[in-house]
Design an enzyme around this catalytic site. Structure first.
Site, mmCIF file in Angstrom:
data_model
loop_
_atom_site.group_PDB
_atom_site.id
_atom_site.type_symbol
_atom_site.label_atom_id
_atom_site.label_comp_id
_atom_site.label_asym_id
_atom_site.label_seq_id
_atom_site.Cartn_x
_atom_site.Cartn_y
_atom_site.Cartn_z
ATOM 1 N N ASP A 235 1.761 14.278 -37.102
ATOM 2 C CA ASP A 235 0.445 14.154 -36.476
ATOM 3 C C ASP A 235 0.135 12.821 -35.941
ATOM 4 O O ASP A 235 -0.675 12.886 -34.883
ATOM 5 C CB ASP A 235 -0.550 14.498 -37.787
ATOM 6 C CG ASP A 235 -0.404 16.179 -37.962
ATOM 7 O OD1 ASP A 235 -0.098 16.996 -36.910
ATOM 8 O OD2 ASP A 235 -0.979 16.573 -38.736
ATOM 9 N N ASP B 42 8.137 28.488 -39.694
ATOM 10 C CA ASP B 42 8.756 27.301 -39.501
ATOM 11 C C ASP B 42 8.249 26.729 -38.172
ATOM 12 O O ASP B 42 7.999 27.354 -37.106
ATOM 13 C CB ASP B 42 10.377 27.860 -39.183
ATOM 14 C CG ASP B 42 11.400 26.512 -39.278
ATOM 15 O OD1 ASP B 42 11.415 26.294 -40.507
ATOM 16 O OD2 ASP B 42 11.844 26.224 -38.227
HETATM 17 P P1 ITT Z 1 8.220 24.567 -45.707
HETATM 18 O O1 ITT Z 1 9.364 24.459 -45.083
HETATM 19 O O2 ITT Z 1 8.210 24.581 -46.882
HETATM 20 O O3 ITT Z 1 7.164 25.323 -45.195
HETATM 21 P P2 ITT Z 1 8.134 21.854 -44.165
HETATM 22 O O4 ITT Z 1 7.278 20.869 -44.003
HETATM 23 O O5 ITT Z 1 9.743 21.809 -44.798
HETATM 24 O O6 ITT Z 1 7.414 23.128 -44.855
HETATM 25 P P3 ITT Z 1 9.181 22.854 -41.542
HETATM 26 O O7 ITT Z 1 10.483 23.189 -42.249
HETATM 27 O O8 ITT Z 1 8.509 23.760 -40.892
HETATM 28 O O9 ITT Z 1 8.280 22.625 -42.714
HETATM 29 O O10 ITT Z 1 9.290 21.493 -41.062
HETATM 30 C C1 ITT Z 1 8.608 21.264 -39.968
HETATM 31 C C2 ITT Z 1 8.591 19.594 -39.814
HETATM 32 O O11 ITT Z 1 8.084 19.374 -38.465
HETATM 33 C C3 ITT Z 1 7.664 19.049 -40.797
HETATM 34 O O12 ITT Z 1 8.082 18.513 -41.897
HETATM 35 C C4 ITT Z 1 6.808 17.985 -39.736
HETATM 36 O O13 ITT Z 1 7.571 16.661 -40.011
HETATM 37 C C5 ITT Z 1 6.983 18.538 -38.569
HETATM 38 N N1 ITT Z 1 5.820 19.370 -38.110
HETATM 39 C C6 ITT Z 1 5.404 20.606 -37.974
HETATM 40 N N2 ITT Z 1 4.462 21.117 -37.927
HETATM 41 C C7 ITT Z 1 3.659 19.919 -37.798
HETATM 42 C C8 ITT Z 1 2.242 19.692 -37.561
HETATM 43 O O14 ITT Z 1 1.585 20.434 -37.725
HETATM 44 N N3 ITT Z 1 1.648 18.245 -37.752
HETATM 45 C C9 ITT Z 1 3.024 17.263 -38.086
HETATM 46 N N4 ITT Z 1 4.344 17.597 -38.239
HETATM 47 C C10 ITT Z 1 4.536 18.824 -37.945
#
Ligand code: ITT
Length: 202
Positions: free
Chosen positions: A158, A80
């Site tokens: 990003d 997460d």
């Molecule tokens: P899963 O839960 O299925 O793993 P997700 O995309 O929904 O995938 P998250 O719940 O962790 O993942 O969401 C975190 C959000 O934060 C993600 O949708 C992005 O918008 C942002 N985010 C997290 N890490 C990031 C990164 O490395 N680069 C850009 N945005 C990021």
């Protein structure tokens, strides 16, 4: 415990699953795992994400929920992550996914209109289980929110995040390999990969 037995036990965790609906996250993790000679397979599943201020609680509960569906003896992990903007008191943080889907990068830039303090960080929490024990790792990267959307690579926020230890390019202007040298996720997953290759627990 003798070396051969340890080797056999470690052999069991040379292959793990990453439960994520996000292919970009998986690609980043896969590249880190390959540095350690570990193989990771994507478990393309929708995770249960509770509302909480704590990424660790969200990750732990997602993991516990999926443990009911996982194959016994098949280790897996969830991750997460969130973007925490200092001038917005850490918003969107644990709500990053929701905020991104509702207002996107342009919406966040609008919230930052006229704001001089652009400091922000990405945080990643990885929760791993072998079916019995749970272990959690965290990674962080500090940086700044850009003034414009920049770059084509990556996903989510990003294009508006400029890592502090980079060369001024946004995460979306870096290749996966370059992003992995700096990112929150690569740091957390590297800790997991190191633990998997050295652990005698599982
Ligand atoms: P899963 O839960 O299925 O793993 P997700 O995309 O929904 O995938 P998250 O719940 O962790 O993942 O969401 C975190 C959000 O934060 C993600 O949708 C992005 O918008 C942002 N985010 C997290 N890490 C990031 C990164 O490395 N680069 C850009 N945005 C990021």
């Amino acid at each position: 415990m003798g070396n051969r037995k340890e080797g056999a036990l470690l052999g069991k965790v040379r292959h793990v699953l990453f439960a994520t609906g996000n292919r970009h996250k998986f690609q980043e993790a896969e590249m880190v795992f390959s540095e350690y000679g570990l193989s990771v397979e994507r478990w393309d599943v929708k995770r249960l994400e509770i509302q909480s201020e704590s990424l660790e609680d969200i990750a732990r509960i997602s993991l516990a929920w999926l443990m009911r569906e996982a194959h016994p003896g098949c280790p897996f992990f969830v991750e997460d992550a969130g973007l925490f903007i200092e001038a917005l008191n850490g918003f969107p943080g644990p709500y990053s996914s929701y905020v991104f889907s509702k207002i996107g990068n342009k919406g966040v830039l609008k919230l930052m209109d006229g704001v001089k303090d652009r400091k922000a960080k990405f945080v990643s929490v990885v929760a791993f289980t072998n079916g019995e024990n749970v272990i959690v790792f965290k990674g962080e990267v500090s940086g700044f929110i850009s003034y414009n959307v920049r770059g084509e690579y990556g996903f989510g926020f990003d294009p508006i995040f400029i890592p502090e230890d980079g060369d001024g390019r946004s995460f979306a202007e870096l290749s996966v390999n370059e992003k992995n040298k700096l990112s929150h996720r690569a740091k957390a997953i590297r800790k997991l990969a190191e633990w998997l290759t050295s652990s005698k627990i599982i």
